[in-house]
Design an enzyme around this catalytic site. Structure first.
Site, PDB file in Angstrom:
ATOM      1  N   CYS A 166       4.156  12.421 -11.157  1.00  0.00           N
ATOM      2  CA  CYS A 166       5.041  11.366 -11.655  1.00  0.00           C
ATOM      3  C   CYS A 166       6.294  11.980 -12.303  1.00  0.00           C
ATOM      4  CB  CYS A 166       4.290  10.442 -12.596  1.00  0.00           C
ATOM      5  SG  CYS A 166       5.119   8.839 -12.817  1.00  0.00           S
ATOM      6  N   HIS A 269      -0.897   8.950  -9.830  1.00  0.00           N
ATOM      7  CA  HIS A 269      -1.794   9.264 -10.943  1.00  0.00           C
ATOM      8  C   HIS A 269      -3.241   9.149 -10.465  1.00  0.00           C
ATOM      9  CE1 HIS A 269       1.285   9.353 -14.031  1.00  0.00           C
ATOM     10  NE2 HIS A 269       1.774   8.214 -13.583  1.00  0.00           N
TER      11      HIS A 269
END
Length: 333
Positions: A166, A269
């Site tokens: 991310c 994630h």
């Protein structure tokens, strides 16, 4: 009787400091992480309800379970971790988020997972992880100022595995641009380790991710074809050469992530949660280091998490007044 100068008195004082409209929003109180005989709290609970005019809906016991920590409350960051056969360093940026992405790796025997804030703590890890962050640009500038960016670039040049998730993924690109001032505003250089550019937009991406690693080169070539599951939650959009086939993507290419040499990045994630992913990465690191680790066995972290939350849910149902809680929920604020 409970000492009025103790915890109950402090809690009562906190409630009494609330404005009237704020107090009306508090519909119930829960005493958490209690150890011992609950009956010794009876007088304190009665005093708390009489003084605050808010019902105590339960006393939750202290539970020895492993549920994911809140970013700002975890004890993992302060834990002293000795270097093991396979050493993994996570850059502990000031605005770190979703750091639990890496918990599955530390559950594997022979692996040390260390959180580092200073160059002196980095040592010589086999893999460096760049985590998610609540402000990618500010945390990249923090790394630039304290020397950690230079240390990561040096490690990458030496062939070390660098993996960003991310915000950490965004840092690895050529540029980060923020025309709408979602973060710091303006444009800054990235680390230049992946051929990509990120532009922060006003709308946040929130989606599930499911697929597999595509063509993968470098040290982690062994993960090619391994199934992944997770989720995306981020502000930026990144144009990159991709190496993860995400079957949940609505667009035609259904791809995510980028890779160049031994540098890897993804928006997903939870990408290490599946046992096979974590094990194959550790096996690849071991092979690159010349270590035989045939006995490596991790855990299916998704299954493990569900089991721990089931234990938590069962305990709360037993010790909380669930009928009252459901009534509060149905009545609303």
């Amino acid at each position: 009787d409970i000492d009025r100068g103790g915890v109950f008195a402090q809690l009562i004082g906190t409630v009494e400091l609330l404005e009237e409209d704020e107090r009306e929003m508090v519909k119930g109180l829960i005493i958490n992480k209690f150890r011992g005989d609950k009956t010794i709290l009876d007088s304190g609970v009665q005093m708390l309800e009489e003084r605050s005019h808010i019902p105590v809906v339960g006393v939750a016991p202290y539970l020895d379970i492993q549920v994911e920590d809140e970013d700002s409350l975890t004890e993992r960051f302060d834990r002293r971790q000795e270097v093991d056969l396979i050493d993994i360093a996570v850059i502990r940026v000031p605005r770190i988020s979703n750091f639990t992405d890496f918990n599955p790796l530390e559950s594997i025997p022979g692996v040390s997972l260390r959180y580092v804030q200073h160059v002196s703590e980095l040592k010589n890890p086999d893999m460096i992880l760049l985590p998610g962050t609540k402000n990618t640009m500010e945390d990249l500038l923090w790394m630039r100022q304290n020397g950690l960016e230079a240390a990561v670039l040096k490690a990458a040049a030496a062939g070390k595995v660098i993996f960003g998730v991310c915000g950490g993924f965004q840092m690895l690109g050529d540029t980060l641009s923020d025309p709408l001032h979602v973060e710091a505003g303006g444009t800054i250089k990235g680390m230049g380790l992946l051929p990509m550019d990120t532009v922060f937009a006003g709308e946040k991406t929130r989606t599930r991710a499911e697929g597999a690693f595509g063509k993968t080169e470098g040290v982690l070539a062994g993960i090619e074809g391994t199934r992944i599951e997770g989720y995306e939650i981020h502000m930026g959009e990144t144009e990159a050469f991709t190496f993860i086939d995400d079957q949940n993507r609505a667009d035609s290419d259904k791809l995510d992530g980028a890779q160049k040499g031994n540098v890897y990045g993804t928006y997903v994630h939870g990408i290490f949660d599946k046992e096979e992913v974590a094990e194959r990465i550790v096996e690849a690191l071991a092979k690159n280091k010349g270590i035989a680790m045939e006995q490596i066995h991790g855990v299916d972290y998704q299954t493990f998490k569900e089991t721990q939350y089931d234990i938590l849910a069962d305990a709360l149902r037993e010790h909380l007044n669930m009928k009252k809680i459901y009534q509060i929920l149905e009545e609303g604020a």
